[in-house]
Design an enzyme around this catalytic site. Sequence first.
Site, PDB file in Angstrom:
ATOM      1  N   PRO A 132      20.527  45.476   9.597  1.00 12.44           N
ATOM      2  CA  PRO A 132      21.792  44.498   9.690  1.00 12.44           C
ATOM      3  C   PRO A 132      22.653  45.047  10.912  1.00 12.44           C
ATOM      4  O   PRO A 132      23.245  44.111  11.463  1.00 12.44           O
ATOM      5  CB  PRO A 132      22.290  44.781   8.381  1.00 12.44           C
ATOM      6  N   GLY A 135      19.946  45.594  16.232  1.00 15.25           N
ATOM      7  CA  GLY A 135      19.239  44.811  16.577  1.00 15.25           C
ATOM      8  C   GLY A 135      18.568  45.208  17.983  1.00 15.25           C
ATOM      9  O   GLY A 135      17.462  45.738  17.921  1.00 15.25           O
ATOM     10  N   GLN A 339      13.680  13.997  24.121  1.00 11.99           N
ATOM     11  CA  GLN A 339      14.262  13.034  24.994  1.00 11.99           C
ATOM     12  C   GLN A 339      13.191  11.876  25.364  1.00 11.99           C
ATOM     13  O   GLN A 339      13.632  10.805  25.393  1.00 11.99           O
ATOM     14  CB  GLN A 339      14.685  13.621  26.070  1.00 11.99           C
ATOM     15  N   GLY A 342      13.073   9.353  22.798  1.00 12.12           N
ATOM     16  CA  GLY A 342      14.249   8.874  22.420  1.00 12.12           C
ATOM     17  C   GLY A 342      14.662   8.988  21.019  1.00 12.12           C
ATOM     18  O   GLY A 342      14.662  10.278  20.242  1.00 12.12           O
ATOM     19  N   GLY A 343      15.041   8.052  20.157  1.00 10.81           N
ATOM     20  CA  GLY A 343      15.615   8.153  18.901  1.00 10.81           C
ATOM     21  C   GLY A 343      14.518   8.582  18.026  1.00 10.81           C
ATOM     22  O   GLY A 343      14.881   9.263  16.899  1.00 10.81           O
ATOM     23  N   GLU A 366      11.837  39.742  18.908  1.00 10.77           N
ATOM     24  CA  GLU A 366      11.289  40.724  19.701  1.00 10.77           C
ATOM     25  C   GLU A 366      11.933  40.976  20.958  1.00 10.77           C
ATOM     26  O   GLU A 366      11.318  41.221  22.006  1.00 10.77           O
ATOM     27  CB  GLU A 366       9.591  40.572  19.924  1.00 10.77           C
TER      28      GLU A 366
END
Length: 386
Positions: A132, A135, A339, A342-343, A366
């Site tokens: 914790p 890192g 992209q 699209g939608g 890593e």
Amino acid sequence: MPEPGVERQLPTDEAQDLIQLVRDIAQREIAPHAAEEEDAGRFPRETFTLLSSSGLLGLPYDGEFGGDQPYEVYLQVLEELAAARLTVGLGVSVHSLSCHALANFGTKEQRSEHLPDMLGGGLLGAYCLSEPSSGSDAASLRTKAVRDGGDWVLTGTKAWITHGGVADFYTVLARSGGEGAKGITAFLVPGDAEGLSAAVPEKKMGMKGSPTAQVHFDGVRISDARRIGDEGQGFQIALSALDSGRLGIAACAIGVAQAALDAAVAYAKDRSQFGRPIADFQGLRFMLADMATQIEAGRALYLSAARLRDAGRPFSKQAAMAKLLCTDAAMKVTTDAVQVLGGYGYTADFPVERFMREAKVLQIVEGTNQIQRMVIARHLAGPETR
């Protein structure tokens, strides 16, 4: 996942047959269920059992343990698996990372006792370095290992552990001496050890099928026979594993990027606007060309680094470069794939949104890509002055 026509540079006919086996497993057993299982957050333990029985979890290790493939071949296996499902490809890379310490620094007796099951006996591993509060600054870890006669007692918490809670064994780096890198020792801890427990898995943006959890060591007692290497050698062992592991991440990133490109090309050829396929429009064609070029460049770089490793030459700088370039490329390619669609690309009906979410974590694990730049710069200009 990569189409059979993807050009692969393989050194032998045996390696070609191996890649074909992996593709068959990926297309038959992994890819068809990937979207559903990721959405449900389901860990595919049975897939890892299949890969183990097929000899695919021990590839980069000695032939006596079922492996003996060059690292350049092993990485291309990872790429194929990651293209089908990143949870599987990255999971194999983490498993290989967790075996590295014992395979390279363990005694002959330790290797004979543990490696056959670890590499081909259906067991699954995890690698416990991060905490914790430590890192990127891994040398500041706080998990303690205290000698008690012929045993060690481990106390502390590891964080961001892939396979935390489901692994059969954990390679653990713990502080057995003073502060800094020289006070760290490596241990092989069984997953069912008394006092070992895992927290509830983290809720992540992507890779929901791969459990990432804190692992707690509450007075876990293990024999000195499970210490790997010399006392105080743990940080050296950890760094040697990370150089190889970074190449695994690079290969997985190219697998995800290749899968995104394949999906984008297929969609662009099928989708029509203004009376013709959108693949006919120059702006989109150039986007696809750039995506393909980034993938090929990344693949060439990770293979170049792997060949240095196979030749027994230094490859730390090239591993950092490969991890940096390949994961940045994966983020760009998967974003561009969304992209292109699209939608539709923004919906879960197509896989590219999942690829984009998965690519992000590869820039972090890593060693973040900022850390990779520090590693590369140190090779070029020497350590930072203080």
